[in-house]
Scaffold this active site. Structure first.
Site, PDB file in Angstrom:
ATOM      1  N   ASN A 299       0.881  -1.169   0.000  1.00 51.49           N
ATOM      2  CA  ASN A 299       0.000   0.000   0.000  1.00 51.49           C
ATOM      3  C   ASN A 299       0.917   1.216   0.000  1.00 51.49           C
ATOM      4  O   ASN A 299       1.487   1.566   1.027  1.00 51.49           O
ATOM      5  CB  ASN A 299      -0.902  -0.013   1.242  1.00 51.49           C
ATOM      6  CG  ASN A 299      -1.732   1.259   1.357  1.00 51.49           C
ATOM      7  OD1 ASN A 299      -1.760   2.070   0.430  1.00 51.49           O
ATOM      8  ND2 ASN A 299      -2.397   1.438   2.488  1.00 51.49           N
ATOM      9  N   TRP A 300       1.064   1.796  -1.162  1.00 48.44           N
ATOM     10  CA  TRP A 300       2.022   2.910  -1.296  1.00 48.44           C
ATOM     11  C   TRP A 300       1.523   4.185  -0.615  1.00 48.44           C
ATOM     12  O   TRP A 300       2.274   5.136  -0.468  1.00 48.44           O
ATOM     13  CB  TRP A 300       2.272   3.210  -2.775  1.00 48.44           C
ATOM     14  CG  TRP A 300       3.059   2.164  -3.508  1.00 48.44           C
ATOM     15  CD1 TRP A 300       3.377   0.892  -3.070  1.00 48.44           C
ATOM     16  CD2 TRP A 300       3.626   2.288  -4.819  1.00 48.44           C
ATOM     17  NE1 TRP A 300       4.106   0.235  -4.029  1.00 48.44           N
ATOM     18  CE2 TRP A 300       4.272   1.064  -5.116  1.00 48.44           C
ATOM     19  CE3 TRP A 300       3.651   3.301  -5.777  1.00 48.44           C
ATOM     20  CZ2 TRP A 300       4.942   0.844  -6.328  1.00 48.44           C
ATOM     21  CZ3 TRP A 300       4.308   3.086  -6.978  1.00 48.44           C
ATOM     22  CH2 TRP A 300       4.951   1.861  -7.247  1.00 48.44           C
ATOM     23  N   LYS A 301       0.246   4.210  -0.271  1.00 50.79           N
ATOM     24  CA  LYS A 301      -0.355   5.412   0.325  1.00 50.79           C
ATOM     25  C   LYS A 301      -0.093   6.617  -0.589  1.00 50.79           C
ATOM     26  O   LYS A 301      -0.089   6.441  -1.795  1.00 50.79           O
ATOM     27  CB  LYS A 301       0.156   5.609   1.756  1.00 50.79           C
ATOM     28  CG  LYS A 301      -0.034   4.330   2.581  1.00 50.79           C
ATOM     29  CD  LYS A 301       0.178   4.503   4.054  1.00 50.79           C
ATOM     30  CE  LYS A 301      -0.058   3.171   4.756  1.00 50.79           C
ATOM     31  NZ  LYS A 301       0.040   3.257   6.208  1.00 50.79           N
TER      32      LYS A 301
ATOM     33  N   HIS B 205      -9.386   1.471   4.756  1.00 48.80           N
ATOM     34  CA  HIS B 205      -8.114   1.607   5.487  1.00 48.80           C
ATOM     35  C   HIS B 205      -8.317   2.540   6.685  1.00 48.80           C
ATOM     36  O   HIS B 205      -9.091   3.497   6.607  1.00 48.80           O
ATOM     37  CB  HIS B 205      -7.031   2.155   4.554  1.00 48.80           C
ATOM     38  CG  HIS B 205      -5.672   2.055   5.153  1.00 48.80           C
ATOM     39  ND1 HIS B 205      -5.206   2.979   6.070  1.00 48.80           N
ATOM     40  CD2 HIS B 205      -4.703   1.126   5.024  1.00 48.80           C
ATOM     41  CE1 HIS B 205      -3.991   2.615   6.454  1.00 48.80           C
ATOM     42  NE2 HIS B 205      -3.663   1.497   5.836  1.00 48.80           N
TER      43      HIS B 205
ATOM     44  N   GLU C 237      -6.618   4.846   7.811  1.00 50.10           N
ATOM     45  CA  GLU C 237      -6.352   6.266   7.534  1.00 50.10           C
ATOM     46  C   GLU C 237      -7.566   6.933   6.894  1.00 50.10           C
ATOM     47  O   GLU C 237      -7.842   8.104   7.134  1.00 50.10           O
ATOM     48  CB  GLU C 237      -5.090   6.402   6.655  1.00 50.10           C
ATOM     49  CG  GLU C 237      -3.841   6.123   7.474  1.00 50.10           C
ATOM     50  CD  GLU C 237      -2.688   5.513   6.695  1.00 50.10           C
ATOM     51  OE1 GLU C 237      -2.707   5.549   5.449  1.00 50.10           O
ATOM     52  OE2 GLU C 237      -1.765   4.980   7.345  1.00 50.10           O
TER      53      GLU C 237
ATOM     54  N   GLU D  28      -5.331  -4.898  10.350  1.00 48.78           N
ATOM     55  CA  GLU D  28      -4.324  -3.876  10.610  1.00 48.78           C
ATOM     56  C   GLU D  28      -4.624  -3.187  11.934  1.00 48.78           C
ATOM     57  O   GLU D  28      -5.436  -2.239  11.982  1.00 48.78           O
ATOM     58  CB  GLU D  28      -4.334  -2.830   9.486  1.00 48.78           C
ATOM     59  CG  GLU D  28      -4.005  -3.397   8.121  1.00 48.78           C
ATOM     60  CD  GLU D  28      -3.367  -2.358   7.211  1.00 48.78           C
ATOM     61  OE1 GLU D  28      -2.341  -2.679   6.611  1.00 48.78           O
ATOM     62  OE2 GLU D  28      -3.864  -1.221   7.122  1.00 48.78           O
TER      63      GLU D  28
ATOM     64  N   GLY E 264       2.597   2.337  10.773  1.00 51.86           N
ATOM     65  CA  GLY E 264       3.551   3.435  10.644  1.00 51.86           C
ATOM     66  C   GLY E 264       4.229   3.806  11.952  1.00 51.86           C
ATOM     67  O   GLY E 264       4.862   4.848  12.051  1.00 51.86           O
TER      68      GLY E 264
ATOM     69  N   SER F 151       3.530  -2.090  10.240  1.00 52.31           N
ATOM     70  CA  SER F 151       4.982  -2.153  10.462  1.00 52.31           C
ATOM     71  C   SER F 151       5.579  -3.521  10.111  1.00 52.31           C
ATOM     72  O   SER F 151       6.509  -3.985  10.759  1.00 52.31           O
ATOM     73  CB  SER F 151       5.325  -1.764  11.906  1.00 52.31           C
ATOM     74  OG  SER F 151       4.915  -0.427  12.169  1.00 52.31           O
TER      75      SER F 151
ATOM     76  N   GLY G 165       2.962  -1.080   4.181  1.00 48.03           N
ATOM     77  CA  GLY G 165       3.064   0.351   3.889  1.00 48.03           C
ATOM     78  C   GLY G 165       4.506   0.732   3.586  1.00 48.03           C
ATOM     79  O   GLY G 165       5.011   0.491   2.486  1.00 48.03           O
ATOM     80  N   GLY G 166       5.171   1.288   4.563  1.00 48.68           N
ATOM     81  CA  GLY G 166       6.527   1.827   4.386  1.00 48.68           C
ATOM     82  C   GLY G 166       7.492   0.913   3.645  1.00 48.68           C
ATOM     83  O   GLY G 166       8.205   1.346   2.725  1.00 48.68           O
TER      84      GLY G 166
HETATM   85  P1  13P Z   1       3.155   0.419   7.598  1.00 48.09           P
HETATM   86  O1  13P Z   1       3.662  -0.874   7.010  1.00 48.09           O
HETATM   87  O2  13P Z   1       3.902   1.617   7.089  1.00 48.09           O
HETATM   88  O3  13P Z   1       3.047   0.355   9.087  1.00 48.09           O
HETATM   89  O4  13P Z   1       1.655   0.612   7.044  1.00 48.09           O
HETATM   90  C1  13P Z   1       0.784  -0.444   7.125  1.00 48.09           C
HETATM   91  C2  13P Z   1      -0.434  -0.104   6.380  1.00 48.09           C
HETATM   92  O5  13P Z   1      -1.176   0.785   6.765  1.00 48.09           O
HETATM   93  C3  13P Z   1      -0.710  -0.845   5.139  1.00 48.09           C
HETATM   94  O6  13P Z   1      -1.985  -0.571   4.672  1.00 48.09           O
END
Ligand code: 13P
Length: 257
Positions: free
Chosen positions: A13-15, A99, A101, A171, A177, A217, A238-239
């Site tokens: 998930n590149w956000k 998600h 967020e 999640e 994050g 994470s 994510g990251g």
């Molecule tokens: P991180 O891997 O950066 O914690 O993000 C997880 C995430 O929200 C994937 O959708």
């Protein structure tokens, strides 16, 4: 128990990251690194502006492309929104929905997640639906209530056939994050609980067929242990999905898991 009936899915998930040239460069670097991977579905969920570039850059590779949201109406006066049909027409296969967020910053509710999930399925997209508890909710020992409620509401009125086309991403919001990963035991416990909720609603066979990922994470160092758990069928990353070697290491860990 029946992990072998499900294909692991590792989705990035590149956000809100990467311009088009950056997206092209990342996918061009990643494609040969995961070219020999057969038992894991590899997905990149990119910003809307990168979809066309990403689809072009991954043609002929085993990387599938996903979006990070879609609207529930087919068309109309919804400024700033994108419909599921628009994504399908481009060649998008997956879409992340609900998600945390989006729930936290953009007013997403279980009701709108349910509507979006149904619209995505009707259009032929495979939804990756995110659920997870807040730190406060875990501390108050209501994780299972929160998850059960989300599963009930987000998948309201879906058939067994529908739910089998969905991926569920567990999640925990406190792990996103933050560098604070859930332990493999915590991830397994909640993923198994989710499968139990599905079994109650749809029966054992359907529940066993649904891919349930962990996200929060997840990285090259902790992926192997997380995906070794029987109900953890991959990850939503994510990251660590923004660097090809890190993402590849997670994919390889899932291949061996
Ligand atoms: P991180 O891997 O950066 O914690 O993000 C997880 C995430 O929200 C994937 O959708």
């Amino acid at each position: 128990m029946k992990k072998n009936v499900r294909k692991a899915i590792i989705a990035g998930n590149w956000k809100m990251n990467k311009t088009r040239p950056e997206a092209k460069a990342l996918l061009t670097e990643l494609a040969p690194m995961v070219a020999d991977v057969k038992d894991v579905e590899v997905i990149a969920c990119v910003p809307f502006t990168n979809l066309e570039t990403a689809i072009e850059a991954t043609k002929g590779t085993n990387i599938k492309i996903g979006a990070q949201n879609c609207h529930f109406e087919k068309s109309g006066a919804f400024t700033g929104e994108i419909s599921a049909d628009m994504l399908v027409e481009m060649g998008v296969e997956y879409v992340v929905l609900g998600h945390s967020e989006r729930r936290q910053y953009f007013g997403e509710t279980d009701e709108t997640v349910n509507k979006r999930t149904k619209a995505a399925l009707a259009a032929g997209l495979k939804p990756i639906v995110c659920v997870g508890e807040l730190l406060w909710e875990r501390e108050c020992d209501i994780t299972e209530e929160v998850i059960a409620r989300q599963i009930k509401l987000d998948f309201y009125s879906l058939t067994s056939e529908d739910i089998k086309k969905c991926v569920i991403a567990y999640e925990p919001v406190w792990a996103i994050g933050t560098g604070k990963t859930a332990t493999a035991e915590q991830a397994q416990e909640v993923c198994a609980f989710i499968r139990g909720c599905l079994a109650k609603q749809y029966g054992e066979d359907t529940a066993e067929a649904v891919t349930i990922q962990y996200g929060g994470s997840m990285n090259a160092g902790n992926a192997a242990e997380l995906v070794s758990k029987v109900d953890v069928d991959g990850g939503l990353i994510g990251g660590a999905s923004l660097k090809a070697p890190d993402f590849t290491a997670i994919v390889k860990a899932a291949e061996n898991g």
